[in-house]
Each structure stands twice: as structure tokens, then as C-alpha cells.
Write a protein that holds these residues in place. Structure first.
Motif, PDB file in Angstrom:
ATOM      1  N   LYS A   1       0.822  -1.200   0.000  1.00 35.27           N
ATOM      2  CA  LYS A   1       0.000   0.000   0.000  1.00 35.27           C
ATOM      3  C   LYS A   1       0.856   1.250   0.000  1.00 35.27           C
ATOM      4  CE  LYS A   1      -3.774   2.173   2.549  1.00 35.27           C
ATOM      5  NZ  LYS A   1      -4.675   2.083   3.726  1.00 35.27           N
ATOM      6  N   LYS A   2       1.970   1.230   0.747  1.00 36.79           N
ATOM      7  CA  LYS A   2       2.863   2.391   0.793  1.00 36.79           C
ATOM      8  C   LYS A   2       3.526   2.613  -0.563  1.00 36.79           C
ATOM      9  CE  LYS A   2       6.585   4.402   3.519  1.00 36.79           C
ATOM     10  NZ  LYS A   2       7.564   4.199   4.636  1.00 36.79           N
ATOM     11  N   ALA A   3       3.966   1.504  -1.216  1.00 37.10           N
ATOM     12  CA  ALA A   3       4.597   1.640  -2.534  1.00 37.10           C
ATOM     13  C   ALA A   3       3.606   2.197  -3.554  1.00 37.10           C
ATOM     14  CB  ALA A   3       5.130   0.274  -2.987  1.00 37.10           C
ATOM     15  N   GLU A   4       2.349   1.739  -3.497  1.00 41.41           N
ATOM     16  CA  GLU A   4       1.322   2.247  -4.415  1.00 41.41           C
ATOM     17  C   GLU A   4       1.079   3.730  -4.180  1.00 41.41           C
ATOM     18  OE1 GLU A   4      -1.422   1.853  -7.515  1.00 41.41           O
ATOM     19  OE2 GLU A   4       0.083   0.445  -6.765  1.00 41.41           O
ATOM     20  N   GLN A   5       1.085   4.133  -2.899  1.00 36.13           N
ATOM     21  CA  GLN A   5       0.870   5.548  -2.583  1.00 36.13           C
ATOM     22  C   GLN A   5       2.038   6.396  -3.080  1.00 36.13           C
ATOM     23  OE1 GLN A   5       0.167   6.191   1.570  1.00 36.13           O
ATOM     24  NE2 GLN A   5      -0.291   8.387   1.313  1.00 36.13           N
ATOM     25  N   GLU A   6       3.273   5.902  -2.925  1.00 37.33           N
ATOM     26  CA  GLU A   6       4.428   6.648  -3.415  1.00 37.33           C
ATOM     27  C   GLU A   6       4.406   6.756  -4.942  1.00 37.33           C
ATOM     28  OE1 GLU A   6       7.818   4.689  -1.872  1.00 37.33           O
ATOM     29  OE2 GLU A   6       7.575   5.458   0.186  1.00 37.33           O
ATOM     30  N   ARG A   7       3.984   5.692  -5.620  1.00 35.46           N
ATOM     31  CA  ARG A   7       3.914   5.729  -7.079  1.00 35.46           C
ATOM     32  C   ARG A   7       2.904   6.772  -7.545  1.00 35.46           C
ATOM     33  NH1 ARG A   7       0.773   3.757 -10.837  1.00 35.46           N
ATOM     34  NH2 ARG A   7      -0.531   2.670  -9.311  1.00 35.46           N
ATOM     35  N   LYS A   8       1.751   6.823  -6.865  1.00 33.95           N
ATOM     36  CA  LYS A   8       0.747   7.806  -7.233  1.00 33.95           C
ATOM     37  C   LYS A   8       1.255   9.224  -6.988  1.00 33.95           C
ATOM     38  CE  LYS A   8      -3.362   4.929  -6.510  1.00 33.95           C
ATOM     39  NZ  LYS A   8      -4.638   4.775  -5.758  1.00 33.95           N
ATOM     40  N   GLU A   9       1.968   9.406  -5.895  1.00 37.73           N
ATOM     41  CA  GLU A   9       2.504  10.737  -5.612  1.00 37.73           C
ATOM     42  C   GLU A   9       3.525  11.152  -6.667  1.00 37.73           C
ATOM     43  OE1 GLU A   9       4.035  10.620  -1.695  1.00 37.73           O
ATOM     44  OE2 GLU A   9       2.056  10.593  -0.717  1.00 37.73           O
ATOM     45  N   GLN A  10       4.367  10.205  -7.106  1.00 38.61           N
ATOM     46  CA  GLN A  10       5.359  10.518  -8.141  1.00 38.61           C
ATOM     47  C   GLN A  10       4.678  10.851  -9.469  1.00 38.61           C
ATOM     48  OE1 GLN A  10       8.061   7.212  -8.338  1.00 38.61           O
ATOM     49  NE2 GLN A  10       8.952   7.593  -6.297  1.00 38.61           N
ATOM     50  N   GLU A  11       3.653  10.083  -9.820  1.00 34.52           N
ATOM     51  CA  GLU A  11       2.930  10.375 -11.059  1.00 34.52           C
ATOM     52  C   GLU A  11       2.272  11.752 -10.984  1.00 34.52           C
ATOM     53  OE1 GLU A  11       0.215   7.244 -11.690  1.00 34.52           O
ATOM     54  OE2 GLU A  11       1.735   5.742 -12.254  1.00 34.52           O
ATOM     55  N   GLU A  12       1.705  12.093  -9.829  1.00 34.55           N
ATOM     56  CA  GLU A  12       1.066  13.391  -9.680  1.00 34.55           C
ATOM     57  C   GLU A  12       2.094  14.519  -9.775  1.00 34.55           C
ATOM     58  OE1 GLU A  12      -2.188  15.936  -9.149  1.00 34.55           O
ATOM     59  OE2 GLU A  12      -2.114  13.774  -9.519  1.00 34.55           O
ATOM     60  N   ALA A  13       3.291  14.298  -9.186  1.00 32.59           N
ATOM     61  CA  ALA A  13       4.339  15.325  -9.250  1.00 32.59           C
ATOM     62  C   ALA A  13       4.848  15.499 -10.690  1.00 32.59           C
ATOM     63  CB  ALA A  13       5.489  14.947  -8.316  1.00 32.59           C
ATOM     64  N   ALA A  14       5.001  14.358 -11.428  1.00 31.90           N
ATOM     65  CA  ALA A  14       5.457  14.451 -12.820  1.00 31.90           C
ATOM     66  C   ALA A  14       4.408  15.168 -13.675  1.00 31.90           C
ATOM     67  CB  ALA A  14       5.723  13.048 -13.363  1.00 31.90           C
ATOM     68  N   ARG A  15       3.149  14.904 -13.443  1.00 25.44           N
ATOM     69  CA  ARG A  15       2.093  15.555 -14.214  1.00 25.44           C
ATOM     70  C   ARG A  15       2.076  17.056 -13.951  1.00 25.44           C
ATOM     71  NH1 ARG A  15      -2.866  17.189 -13.347  1.00 25.44           N
ATOM     72  NH2 ARG A  15      -2.834  16.436 -11.183  1.00 25.44           N
ATOM     73  N   ARG A  16       2.255  17.415 -12.686  1.00 26.40           N
ATOM     74  CA  ARG A  16       2.265  18.836 -12.360  1.00 26.40           C
ATOM     75  C   ARG A  16       3.479  19.532 -12.988  1.00 26.40           C
ATOM     76  NH1 ARG A  16       0.698  18.951  -5.893  1.00 26.40           N
ATOM     77  NH2 ARG A  16      -1.469  18.194  -6.144  1.00 26.40           N
ATOM     78  N   ALA A  17       4.650  18.850 -12.962  1.00 27.84           N
ATOM     79  CA  ALA A  17       5.854  19.450 -13.551  1.00 27.84           C
ATOM     80  C   ALA A  17       5.688  19.637 -15.057  1.00 27.84           C
ATOM     81  CB  ALA A  17       7.070  18.564 -13.256  1.00 27.84           C
ATOM     82  N   GLU A  18       5.059  18.643 -15.697  1.00 27.31           N
ATOM     83  CA  GLU A  18       4.828  18.756 -17.141  1.00 27.31           C
ATOM     84  C   GLU A  18       3.876  19.891 -17.449  1.00 27.31           C
ATOM     85  OE1 GLU A  18       3.415  15.860 -20.857  1.00 27.31           O
ATOM     86  OE2 GLU A  18       3.475  15.128 -18.776  1.00 27.31           O
ATOM     87  N   GLU A  19       2.819  20.024 -16.656  1.00 33.01           N
ATOM     88  CA  GLU A  19       1.859  21.117 -16.873  1.00 33.01           C
ATOM     89  C   GLU A  19       2.534  22.471 -16.669  1.00 33.01           C
ATOM     90  OE1 GLU A  19      -1.431  20.463 -14.325  1.00 33.01           O
ATOM     91  OE2 GLU A  19      -2.268  18.792 -15.497  1.00 33.01           O
ATOM     92  N   GLU A  20       3.375  22.561 -15.648  1.00 31.35           N
ATOM     93  CA  GLU A  20       4.069  23.831 -15.407  1.00 31.35           C
ATOM     94  C   GLU A  20       5.021  24.165 -16.553  1.00 31.35           C
ATOM     95  OE1 GLU A  20       5.913  23.516 -11.638  1.00 31.35           O
ATOM     96  OE2 GLU A  20       4.027  23.634 -10.485  1.00 31.35           O
ATOM     97  N   ALA A  21       5.717  23.126 -17.110  1.00 28.85           N
ATOM     98  CA  ALA A  21       6.645  23.373 -18.226  1.00 28.85           C
ATOM     99  C   ALA A  21       5.879  23.852 -19.452  1.00 28.85           C
ATOM    100  CB  ALA A  21       7.417  22.098 -18.529  1.00 28.85           C
ATOM    101  N   LEU A  22       4.748  23.184 -19.753  1.00 25.01           N
ATOM    102  CA  LEU A  22       3.948  23.611 -20.896  1.00 25.01           C
ATOM    103  C   LEU A  22       3.408  25.025 -20.693  1.00 25.01           C
ATOM    104  CD1 LEU A  22       1.982  20.293 -21.579  1.00 25.01           C
ATOM    105  CD2 LEU A  22       3.895  21.219 -22.898  1.00 25.01           C
ATOM    106  N   LYS A  23       3.041  25.321 -19.476  1.00 22.75           N
ATOM    107  CA  LYS A  23       2.526  26.647 -19.183  1.00 22.75           C
ATOM    108  C   LYS A  23       3.613  27.706 -19.357  1.00 22.75           C
ATOM    109  CE  LYS A  23      -0.076  29.134 -15.639  1.00 22.75           C
ATOM    110  NZ  LYS A  23      -0.642  29.073 -14.283  1.00 22.75           N
ATOM    111  N   ALA A  24       4.859  27.365 -18.921  1.00 25.74           N
ATOM    112  CA  ALA A  24       5.974  28.311 -19.061  1.00 25.74           C
ATOM    113  C   ALA A  24       6.298  28.561 -20.536  1.00 25.74           C
ATOM    114  CB  ALA A  24       7.184  27.779 -18.314  1.00 25.74           C
ATOM    115  N   VAL A  25       6.270  27.486 -21.361  1.00 18.91           N
ATOM    116  CA  VAL A  25       6.545  27.644 -22.795  1.00 18.91           C
ATOM    117  C   VAL A  25       5.490  28.519 -23.452  1.00 18.91           C
ATOM    118  CG1 VAL A  25       6.701  26.401 -24.977  1.00 18.91           C
ATOM    119  CG2 VAL A  25       7.847  25.496 -22.943  1.00 18.91           C
TER     120      VAL A  25
END
Length: 212
Positions: A161-185
Motif C-alpha cells: 500500500k505504501k509503494a502504491e501511494q508513493e507511485r501515485k505521488e510521483q505520477e502526480e508530481a510528474a504531471r504537475r511538472a509537465e503542466e508547469e513546463a507547458l505553461k511556461a513555454v
């Protein structure tokens, strides 16, 4: 425009004529005269009640005549013979002030009940389990077993359960970083376009001289 309050607009008062009945008198219905009341003496019922009562009549009372006394009374045959009583001897009263003797009620003892049990039938001894005491089968000995606690399973489930939660958090962080990069461009492109529109371009100088 207000109307003028002159003599022409006033209402003239005209009194009614007096009725003829006032002078000649009103015609009232004729009432017959009653005869004069003749006074009469009241008749009370007390006199009638007094006359209706019967007169008191004295009754004749028969003269009383006593019977003669029997001769046996004088002879003493009818008189009861009274025997002389013995002289009363005075006795000292018994006072229980010092030690009063009280009668205590003691209930009568109940008859003792003697219990006698019945004889046990022989069938209970001869055929056990059918007529009397049931036959209880003997159970096997209990084999001890090591308790199996689910601690290892709970630990694995928690790690998963902890590994699944960490994976979801990483995916959410990557999605946010991608959105911020697209927004900056997008913001950078929009800023460059804005700068191009803001660059001042001078008009060409007009030609004042003509060639000969």
C-alpha cells in the motif's frame, strides 16, 4: 375657478303646513269605561279547617280491678329457698410487679418427614446408554499447534500500500511538472509575440526632391 357665495346661490327654506289634526284633535279609539270595583272580604281557609276537625270526645275508661293474691304465696311454697353463704375470708393480693410471668407461645413441633429413596432399576447397570445414563464417547487428545499470527501478511500489505501511494505521488508530481513546463513555454511564446507587436517601426521619409 371658485364659485362666488352670493345671494343667488342660497337655497330658500319652505316650511310645511301644520296638519289639521293639531287644531281639531287626534282621532283616538273609544275605550269602554269599566264598572267600579266592589270590595269583598277575603275568605281564609283557617275557619274551614277548624270546622272540619272532629270534636274531642272523652272515652269511658273501664275501672281497674286487681286479682286476688294466691294462697301459696303466704304459705311459702312458691318462695325460693335462699341458703346462707359462707363468710368471705380476706386474702393478700398477688402482685407480679417484681417478676411478671409471661406465657410464651411455643408452636407444636411438626412431625419429622423421613425421606426414603426408591431402588434404582437394574436396567441402568445392565444396559448403560439405553435406559439410564447415556454413554459419552471419549474424545481424542488435543494436539498442540503453533499459533499462526498474520503479522507477516499485514506487513506485506502495508508495504504494498505504501509503494502504491508513493507511485501515485510521483505520477502526480510528474504531471504537475509537465503542466508547469507547458505553461511556461506558452507564456514565453505569448511574451515574444507581444514584444514583436510592441517594436516601433518608423515610416519611410517622403521624397521632397524630384529628379530633373
Amino acid at each position: 375657478m371658485a364659485q362666488s357665495s352670493g345671494p343667488e346661490n342660497t337655497t330658500q327654506f319652505k316650511a310645511r303646513s301644520v296638519p289639521k289634526s293639531v287644531y281639531s284633535g287626534a282621532k283616538l279609539p273609544e275605550v269602554e269605561a269599566k264598572p267600579i270595583t266592589i270590595p269583598e272580604t277575603p275568605q281564609f281557609a283557617s275557619k274551614n279547617r277548624a270546622d272540619s276537625r272532629p270534636a274531642y270526645v272523652e272515652e269511658e275508661v273501664a275501672p281497674f280491678k286487681a286479682r286476688p293474691v294466691p294462697k301459696e304465696v303466704y304459705l311459702g311454697s312458691l318462695m325460693a329457698v335462699v341458703e346462707p353463704k359462707p363468710i368471705t375470708v380476706p386474702e393478700t393480693p398477688k402482685c407480679f410487679a417484681g417478676g411478671l410471668e409471661r406465657t410464651i407461645y411455643e408452636p407444636e413441633p411438626e412431625p419429622e418427614y423421613k425421606f426414603k429413596a426408591r431402588d434404582m432399576p437394574r436396567e441402568i447397570y445392565e444396559h448403560p446408554g439405553k435406559h439410564g445414563v447415556p454413554t459419552i464417547p471419549r474424545k481424542d487428545a488435543t494436539i498442540p499447534m503453533t499459533p499462526n499470527f498474520p503479522t507477516e501478511a499485514r506487513r506485506l500489505a502495508w508495504e504494498q500500500k505504501k509503494a502504491e501511494q508513493e507511485r501515485k505521488e510521483q505520477e502526480e508530481a510528474a504531471r504537475r511538472a509537465e503542466e508547469e513546463a507547458l505553461k511556461a513555454v506558452a507564456e514565453k511564446e505569448e511574451l515574444s509575440k507581444l514584444r514583436e507587436t510592441l517594436v516601433h517601426k518608423a515610416r519611410p521619409v517622403p521624397k521632397f526632391y524630384h529628379r530633373e
